[in-house]
Scaffold this active site. Sequence first.
Site, mmCIF file in Angstrom:
data_model
loop_
_atom_site.group_PDB
_atom_site.id
_atom_site.type_symbol
_atom_site.label_atom_id
_atom_site.label_comp_id
_atom_site.label_asym_id
_atom_site.label_seq_id
_atom_site.Cartn_x
_atom_site.Cartn_y
_atom_site.Cartn_z
ATOM 1 N N ASP A 167 0.850 -1.185 0.000
ATOM 2 C CA ASP A 167 0.000 0.000 0.000
ATOM 3 C C ASP A 167 0.886 1.236 0.000
ATOM 4 O O ASP A 167 1.900 1.282 0.692
ATOM 5 C CB ASP A 167 -0.898 -0.002 1.238
ATOM 6 C CG ASP A 167 -1.898 1.138 1.219
ATOM 7 O OD1 ASP A 167 -2.528 1.346 0.174
ATOM 8 O OD2 ASP A 167 -2.043 1.811 2.256
ATOM 9 N N ASP A 354 -7.483 -1.938 0.523
ATOM 10 C CA ASP A 354 -6.886 -0.851 1.298
ATOM 11 C C ASP A 354 -7.388 -0.822 2.732
ATOM 12 O O ASP A 354 -6.654 -0.445 3.652
ATOM 13 C CB ASP A 354 -7.227 0.514 0.679
ATOM 14 C CG ASP A 354 -6.566 0.743 -0.671
ATOM 15 O OD1 ASP A 354 -5.365 0.501 -0.784
ATOM 16 O OD2 ASP A 354 -7.271 1.178 -1.608
#
Length: 436
Positions: A167, A354
């Site tokens: 990420d 996410d």
Amino acid sequence: MGTEQQQLVKAQELLQTLVNASEKAANIARACRGESTLFSLLVEEKKDGEKNKRFFQDFKTLADVLVQECVRHDVSKRFPGIEESIRGEESNQFTNTLGESICVKVMATGTETENLLAKVLDGNKNAAALLADLVHEDINNSVVEPRLDSSIQFPLNDIGIWIDPIDSTSEYVNGQWEKPGVFGIASSGLQSVCVLIGMYSVSSGAPLLGVVNQPFYAWDYYLTLSSISPTTAGRIDSVHLTSFVVNQPFYAWDYSLNRWTGRCIWGFCHQKTTLNVDEKLCHNISSELAANCNTPLDKSVITISSSEASPLVSALKDKYEVVFAAGAGYKVVNVACGLANLYLLTKGSTFRWDTCAPHAILRSMGGGVMNLKKVLSLPLDSLLDNQENLQLIYNSPEEGVSGVDRWCNMDGLIAYRDTASLLELVQFLKEVNLKP
């Protein structure tokens, strides 16, 4: 005809496996980033169907793909039959500089994996051997504590897993490091890079278990302020504020050592059982930051993206201490760790991978991640009664869209640790007439 017995998996075994997988992933991320000449071979721009539309350019790296396939391989090996329920951000197709498209996967042996990676790396056998060794390394962390009760089990067919292997990939590609600001949050840089592994219920979509590994959490060599001598003082630049996350004394870092150390945090929430890596994650550190940094904290801290509209940012600054930061996962983690009270996102620029892992961590401490559009559609006095229905869920795609947008959190989100902060923000957003 007899009914086939349902296979059950202990939650503690799942937790241990995901923590081990995240640590291997962090090792790969650090190894790939460690050699700049090698790293240039590992970056590829995503194709249109894979891109996050927020960015003009969106990249994946071999580290992204390799980490994702590594986690998939290790978890599937430990729990056969779970393979089809593991989803990740990245396609495992990678194109080398010769234009050859190669399917990256973990092979049966280190030698086979090395030979496959050598094709991606234009024949760089040394680099391929290094990465293959990391992929096939047996990571067996000490038993994760505190332990989940052995009676907590899940049907294998009700387990889904979302992986975001790297990420904040753009920060990973840039490879810069930035000192945390006054609240201990870095606005950009390698500190925002996270490996996110989130487990959810296939039947309900609720996040159950989240593991977040920060490969570049800090330098791996610290000097306590009490031990700084005249010979080392010249190399010390700043106080390491993020040490407050683990409630340690002030530390400073030595820039002469270009090495990194990581941190792994996790949280579990299912029915009446909640547990996370360390009870210190749940305390409020704002008073400590204020005492040691001479920072007035008469306002709550909210973290947002730099892409938010200027009128909203201006309005927020009248009420909150506004902190900009990169990486959706990193922003939610900062809320979980008490460095921010809230994270607000008005755009549909995050995805299930996410938020699933840090969402589970927030749930383990009484917080959550809510659908912003749904929140604003309800009267304020009915918000708490509908908390469960407003949480993001992870088992169903969005309708009317294709490609990666099927798994987009289209309606924006609010991440919070406590309901008082949540209610205050929602009331404020209604007053400024925000319409996501």
